[in-house]
Write an enzyme that holds these catalytic residues in place. Sequence first.
Site, PDB file in Angstrom:
ATOM      1  N   ASN A   1       0.731  -1.003   0.087  1.00  0.00           N
ATOM      2  CA  ASN A   1      -0.230  -0.201   0.099  1.00  0.00           C
ATOM      3  C   ASN A   1       0.806   1.161  -0.368  1.00  0.00           C
ATOM      4  OD1 ASN A   1       0.284   1.202   2.884  1.00  0.00           O
ATOM      5  ND2 ASN A   1      -0.267  -1.443   2.919  1.00  0.00           N
TER       6      ASN A   1
ATOM      7  N   ASP B   1      -4.491  -6.464   5.521  1.00  0.00           N
ATOM      8  CA  ASP B   1      -5.075  -7.236   5.525  1.00  0.00           C
ATOM      9  C   ASP B   1      -5.215  -8.412   5.167  1.00  0.00           C
ATOM     10  OD1 ASP B   1      -6.405  -5.389   7.388  1.00  0.00           O
ATOM     11  OD2 ASP B   1      -7.079  -4.505   6.163  1.00  0.00           O
TER      12      ASP B   1
ATOM     13  N   LYS C   1       8.246 -17.607 -10.449  1.00  0.00           N
ATOM     14  CA  LYS C   1       7.553 -16.185 -10.878  1.00  0.00           C
ATOM     15  C   LYS C   1       6.079 -16.297 -11.900  1.00  0.00           C
ATOM     16  CE  LYS C   1       8.647 -12.040 -14.738  1.00  0.00           C
ATOM     17  NZ  LYS C   1       8.475 -12.148 -15.281  1.00  0.00           N
TER      18      LYS C   1
ATOM     19  N   PHE D   1      -4.235   3.537  15.295  1.00  0.00           N
ATOM     20  CA  PHE D   1      -5.391   4.310  13.995  1.00  0.00           C
ATOM     21  C   PHE D   1      -6.789   3.921  13.066  1.00  0.00           C
ATOM     22  CE2 PHE D   1      -1.581   8.186  12.901  1.00  0.00           C
ATOM     23  CZ  PHE D   1      -1.158   7.530  13.779  1.00  0.00           C
TER      24      PHE D   1
ATOM     25  N   LYS E   1     -10.329  -3.323  18.938  1.00  0.00           N
ATOM     26  CA  LYS E   1      -8.791  -3.502  19.108  1.00  0.00           C
ATOM     27  C   LYS E   1      -8.120  -2.903  20.379  1.00  0.00           C
ATOM     28  CE  LYS E   1      -8.582  -2.663  14.182  1.00  0.00           C
ATOM     29  NZ  LYS E   1      -8.000  -3.765  13.071  1.00  0.00           N
TER      30      LYS E   1
HETATM   31  O1  PMT Z   1       3.406   6.326   6.619  1.00  0.00           O
HETATM   32  P1  PMT Z   1       2.357   7.252   6.203  1.00  0.00           P
HETATM   33  O2  PMT Z   1       2.679   7.672   4.901  1.00  0.00           O
HETATM   34  O3  PMT Z   1       2.573   8.615   7.238  1.00  0.00           O
HETATM   35  O4  PMT Z   1       0.580   7.189   6.388  1.00  0.00           O
HETATM   36  C1  PMT Z   1       0.427   7.310   7.355  1.00  0.00           C
HETATM   37  C2  PMT Z   1      -1.121   6.139   7.613  1.00  0.00           C
HETATM   38  C3  PMT Z   1      -1.579   6.900   6.690  1.00  0.00           C
HETATM   39  C4  PMT Z   1      -0.386   5.028   6.927  1.00  0.00           C
HETATM   40  C5  PMT Z   1      -1.169   6.244   8.865  1.00  0.00           C
HETATM   41  O5  PMT Z   1      -1.768   7.792   9.058  1.00  0.00           O
HETATM   42  C6  PMT Z   1      -2.479   5.675   9.144  1.00  0.00           C
HETATM   43  O6  PMT Z   1      -3.913   5.346   9.657  1.00  0.00           O
HETATM   44  N1  PMT Z   1      -2.060   4.546   9.634  1.00  0.00           N
HETATM   45  C7  PMT Z   1      -3.114   2.836   9.982  1.00  0.00           C
HETATM   46  C8  PMT Z   1      -3.193   2.507   8.694  1.00  0.00           C
HETATM   47  C9  PMT Z   1      -4.496   1.564   8.905  1.00  0.00           C
HETATM   48  O7  PMT Z   1      -3.491   0.113   8.786  1.00  0.00           O
HETATM   49  O8  PMT Z   1      -5.088   1.467   9.328  1.00  0.00           O
HETATM   50  P2  PMT Z   1      -6.870   0.351   9.640  1.00  0.00           P
HETATM   51  O9  PMT Z   1      -8.254   0.912  10.166  1.00  0.00           O
HETATM   52  O10 PMT Z   1      -6.471  -0.327   8.439  1.00  0.00           O
HETATM   53  O11 PMT Z   1      -6.307  -0.292  10.889  1.00  0.00           O
HETATM   54  C10 PMT Z   1      -6.585   0.240  11.939  1.00  0.00           C
HETATM   55  C11 PMT Z   1      -5.668  -0.283  13.119  1.00  0.00           C
HETATM   56  O12 PMT Z   1      -4.845  -1.292  12.808  1.00  0.00           O
HETATM   57  C12 PMT Z   1      -4.548   0.252  13.169  1.00  0.00           C
HETATM   58  O13 PMT Z   1      -3.249   0.587  13.773  1.00  0.00           O
HETATM   59  C13 PMT Z   1      -2.834  -1.026  12.025  1.00  0.00           C
HETATM   60  O14 PMT Z   1      -2.149  -0.767  12.446  1.00  0.00           O
HETATM   61  C14 PMT Z   1      -3.689  -1.631  13.146  1.00  0.00           C
HETATM   62  N2  PMT Z   1      -3.931  -2.908  11.649  1.00  0.00           N
HETATM   63  C15 PMT Z   1      -4.558  -3.331  10.616  1.00  0.00           C
HETATM   64  C16 PMT Z   1      -4.743  -4.867  10.254  1.00  0.00           C
HETATM   65  C17 PMT Z   1      -3.743  -5.234  10.023  1.00  0.00           C
HETATM   66  N3  PMT Z   1      -3.910  -6.942  10.299  1.00  0.00           N
HETATM   67  N4  PMT Z   1      -2.933  -5.035  11.897  1.00  0.00           N
HETATM   68  C18 PMT Z   1      -2.926  -4.671  12.272  1.00  0.00           C
HETATM   69  O15 PMT Z   1      -2.350  -4.162  13.367  1.00  0.00           O
END
Ligand code: PMT
Length: 412
Positions: free
Chosen positions: A211, A280, A290, A324, A342
């Site tokens: 991503n 995810d 490949k 986040f 979470k």
């Molecule tokens: O890295 P940059 O370019 O500075 O951009 C910043 C950002 C947009 C990546 C950052 O601000 C941000 O939003 N990070 C979280 C991205 C994300 O995966 O969000 P989510 O809403 O899908 O996940 C929610 C939370 O679960 C997040 O804390 C994520 O780290 C966590 N997660 C998600 C999926 C997973 N399989 N495991 C996780 O721990």
Amino acid sequence: MRITLGVTGGVAAYKSAELVRRLQTEGHTVQVVMTRAAREFITSLTFAALSGQKVITDLFANSDGGDANLDSAIEHIAVAQRTDLLLVAPATADILAKFARGLADDFLSTLYLASTAPVIVAPAMNVNMWQHAATQENLATLRKRGVRIVEPGEGYLACGMTGPGRLAEQEEILKAVREVAQAQQDFAGETVLVTAGPTCEDLDPVRFITNRSSGKMGYAVAEAAARRGAKTILISGPTALETPEGVERVDVRTAQEMLQAVKSGFAAATIAVFAAAVADYRPAEPATSKIKRTKDELTIRLKPNPDILSTVAREKGDRVVVGFAAETDHMAENARKKLESKNADLIVANDVTAEGAGFDMETNVVTIFSRDGRDLPLPRQRKTEVAQRILDEVLRVRGVLRSKRATHRAGD
Ligand code: PMT
């Protein structure tokens, strides 16, 4: 730190414009206060554009026919309360005299009296004014009170004379600021674990799903935590960023690798911040060689990755856990759901479609949602500044959790 930068009336006032930038790059929020004389040398518009904040120009609105940019009649008290450091650069003989004597006839001198924050002054003036007994006595008074003086340099002065009186080099001023910041080690004794960047999920030996995360947000949090005295472990997906000073970095590629690294770091952590954009899903059966191009459609089966944050936060104990939420719609609703699902104490939600927010930007626009019901919307600001505000919220939540536990124990 939240720095209030006082700019007073000298030729060197223009140098403070660059200083604003440098302070912001080091993660500080800068509120500029200009004296009337300073505005003879440089406009407030320059500082407003650079700092992204209104510039305060006077103690009373409209006293000089202009707008002083005040939100209230007691704005000097409000600014004093949110100032971690008062830095005056350039500082004229006049402002030094006012500070030394306790005069309060403009915003800056009033703020000096109303603030309990550390003070740094970087004087700049004509050589005779600098050497005058009155100025030297005022400086001695200020020194005795703990005001830090960044001595002016020697050289050719704008007035045509040569000698001491030139505004100190920017590095000297920044060094003094760093020393104050060093003393404000409010994360000393904490171990902060931060995840940052994307993960890469292999399709075959040459292709992968990923991503747009650059890692900037997570790295800013790690850097801020280390600067504020925490032992900081940064678990990073692939990024092009340099490791911030004082941060221990663990590189991972996939979500599964990130989970393992987080599991081993989480035990020792007192605070964990999950800024990584974890994939995810991952290909269910990555090819070992490949994948060849054919004329047929290609279907790739994906299977869910572990949710790293949920997995470890289930047993978070006394740790403060920050997640986040990268959202494109229904931000508040989704963020609140993530707080619960979470088991996080805080969710930093960003609408990644908003201007100046999200992936690979220098700035972000976030709202910090907390379990205790406080929603803190923040204006667009640099990720380094957002990181500081997240850490401020972590300390606030830590205080709330501790007093809850104490009340609970007292009730047992
Ligand atoms: O890295 P940059 O370019 O500075 O951009 C910043 C950002 C947009 C990546 C950052 O601000 C941000 O939003 N990070 C979280 C991205 C994300 O995966 O969000 P989510 O809403 O899908 O996940 C929610 C939370 O679960 C997040 O804390 C994520 O780290 C966590 N997660 C998600 C999926 C997973 N399989 N495991 C996780 O721990």
